[in-house]
Design a protein around this motif. Structure first.
Motif, short mmCIF file in Angstrom:
data_model
loop_
_atom_site.label_atom_id
_atom_site.label_comp_id
_atom_site.label_asym_id
_atom_site.label_seq_id
_atom_site.Cartn_x
_atom_site.Cartn_y
_atom_site.Cartn_z
N PHE A 110 0.81 -1.21 0.00
CA PHE A 110 0.00 0.00 0.00
C PHE A 110 0.85 1.27 0.00
O PHE A 110 0.31 2.37 0.02
CB PHE A 110 -0.92 0.03 1.22
N SER A 117 -2.39 4.00 9.32
CA SER A 117 -2.94 4.43 8.04
C SER A 117 -4.17 3.60 7.75
O SER A 117 -4.20 2.40 8.01
CB SER A 117 -1.92 4.23 6.91
N LEU A 119 -6.95 2.64 4.73
CA LEU A 119 -7.28 2.64 3.32
C LEU A 119 -8.50 1.77 3.12
O LEU A 119 -8.97 1.12 4.04
CB LEU A 119 -6.11 2.12 2.49
N PRO A 126 -7.61 -0.33 -4.51
CA PRO A 126 -7.40 0.41 -3.27
C PRO A 126 -7.68 1.90 -3.43
O PRO A 126 -7.57 2.46 -4.52
CB PRO A 126 -5.92 0.17 -2.98
N PRO A 128 -7.09 5.61 -0.78
CA PRO A 128 -6.66 6.08 0.54
C PRO A 128 -7.82 6.71 1.30
O PRO A 128 -8.71 7.32 0.71
CB PRO A 128 -5.60 7.13 0.19
N GLN A 131 -4.66 9.12 7.44
CA GLN A 131 -3.56 8.69 8.31
C GLN A 131 -3.73 9.35 9.66
O GLN A 131 -4.28 10.44 9.77
CB GLN A 131 -2.20 9.07 7.72
#
Length: 311
Positions: A110, A117, A119, A126, A128, A131
């Protein structure tokens, strides 16, 4: 704490194929998250060995991947809140928790630069999320947006998070005569079972279950009191056309599950006999055919061999 997460757009910049084969010695999933309690079937602890199985579920529900490090302050703050939220969404997404200290290749796949983090994976792709440690309400906003995007992309399933074993479907009720026959078999009353099956066939000559049941009961009745070794020895020493001796031996073989041998024996009798004896052997063989599944290779071959023997 990092900046608020961007708007969500599906993209495929992360290559997850590197995780197709786990490294040797990878331990199985099942770890625990510091300070967190599992949210039923909506939360799983994932390792490199099990990650691809989880990704496959992203075709039905979004998979939220939370990469954390035990003992790291933001991880210890985020994970309990995220786990509790996952339970409150009642299976609309799957939370996959990844300990980066034991599964570093997932973090590498990733391209994660910091932990924690978070995701998502949707249809194997994937995207995001954020974070760092966010307040629960901000995380909820991100999850709501994720579910909206998922619905737009046709990913709107729901996990079973009841935690209860699915109820087994009730056994279908048998016709009364068939049930009576099975009850008689359980009571070791073979004559009573045969009578019940015969009555069922009188009422419905096409009843396949009654035909097979009667054939089985008749075999058991014929084998009652038969010494298997003596029967096979007698058949070995007798002529191939010795109908009574060879049929008993065939019953012994069929009763022992040796379908090919039993069928071949009766076909051998048919080849060397004629008239009533041949017809008796043929009818016995058809009765024994009922004891094999229709797709049985032994049955298929025996039917072919019977046709050759008769014609």
């Amino acid at each position: 704490m990092s900046q608020p997460p961007p708007s969500l757009n599906l993209r495929g910049a992360v290559d997850l194929s590197a995780l197709s084969g786990p490294p040797p010695g990878q331990r199985p999933a099942g770890g625990t998250t510091p300070g967190g309690t599992a949210g039923g079937g909506a939360v799983v602890d994932v390792t490199e060995a099990t990650f691809n199985d989880v990704v496959q579920q992203s075709a039905q529900v979004p998979v939220v991947v939370a990469l954390y490090q035990p003992g790291e302050a933001n991880s210890d703050e985020l994970m309990p809140a995220l786990t509790e939220l996952a339970g409150s969404y009642a299976g609309r997404f799957l939370l996959a928790r990844v300990d980066v200290t034991t599964s570093p290749r997932i973090a590498q796949a990733f391209q994660v630069q910091a932990v924690p983090s978070v995701l998502a994976v949707m249809k194997g792709q994937p995207l995001p999320l954020f974070q760092g440690a966010y307040p629960a309400e901000q995380i909820r906003q991100v999850l709501d947006e994720l579910l909206r995007v998922a619905a737009e992309n046709g990913v709107s399933g729901q996990l079973d998070v009841s935690g209860e074993e699915p109820e087994e479907a009730p056994e279908p009720e048998l016709p009364p005569l068939i049930q009576a026959a099975y009850d008689a078999i359980d009571a070791d009353d073979l004559d009573g079972a045969a009578a019940a099956f015969e009555q069922a066939l009188k009422e419905n000559p096409a009843d396949a279950e009654a035909k097979a049941g009667l054939a089985q009961v008749n075999l058991l009745r014929r084998l009652n009191g038969v010494d298997a070794i003596s029967a096979l020895t007698a058949a070995r020493d007798a002529a191939p056309g010795d109908l009574p001796v060879q049929l008993v031996a065939a019953d012994v073989e069929i009763g022992a599950g040796q379908l090919a041998a039993g069928y071949a024996r009766v076909i051998g009798v048919i080849r060397v006999t004629a008239g009533p004896e041949r017809e008796e052997a043929r009818l016995r063989l058809l009765d024994l055919f009922l004891l094999a599944p229709e797709d049985s290779q032994e049955l298929i071959k025996a039917r072919r061999d019977l046709a050759v023997a008769l014609f």
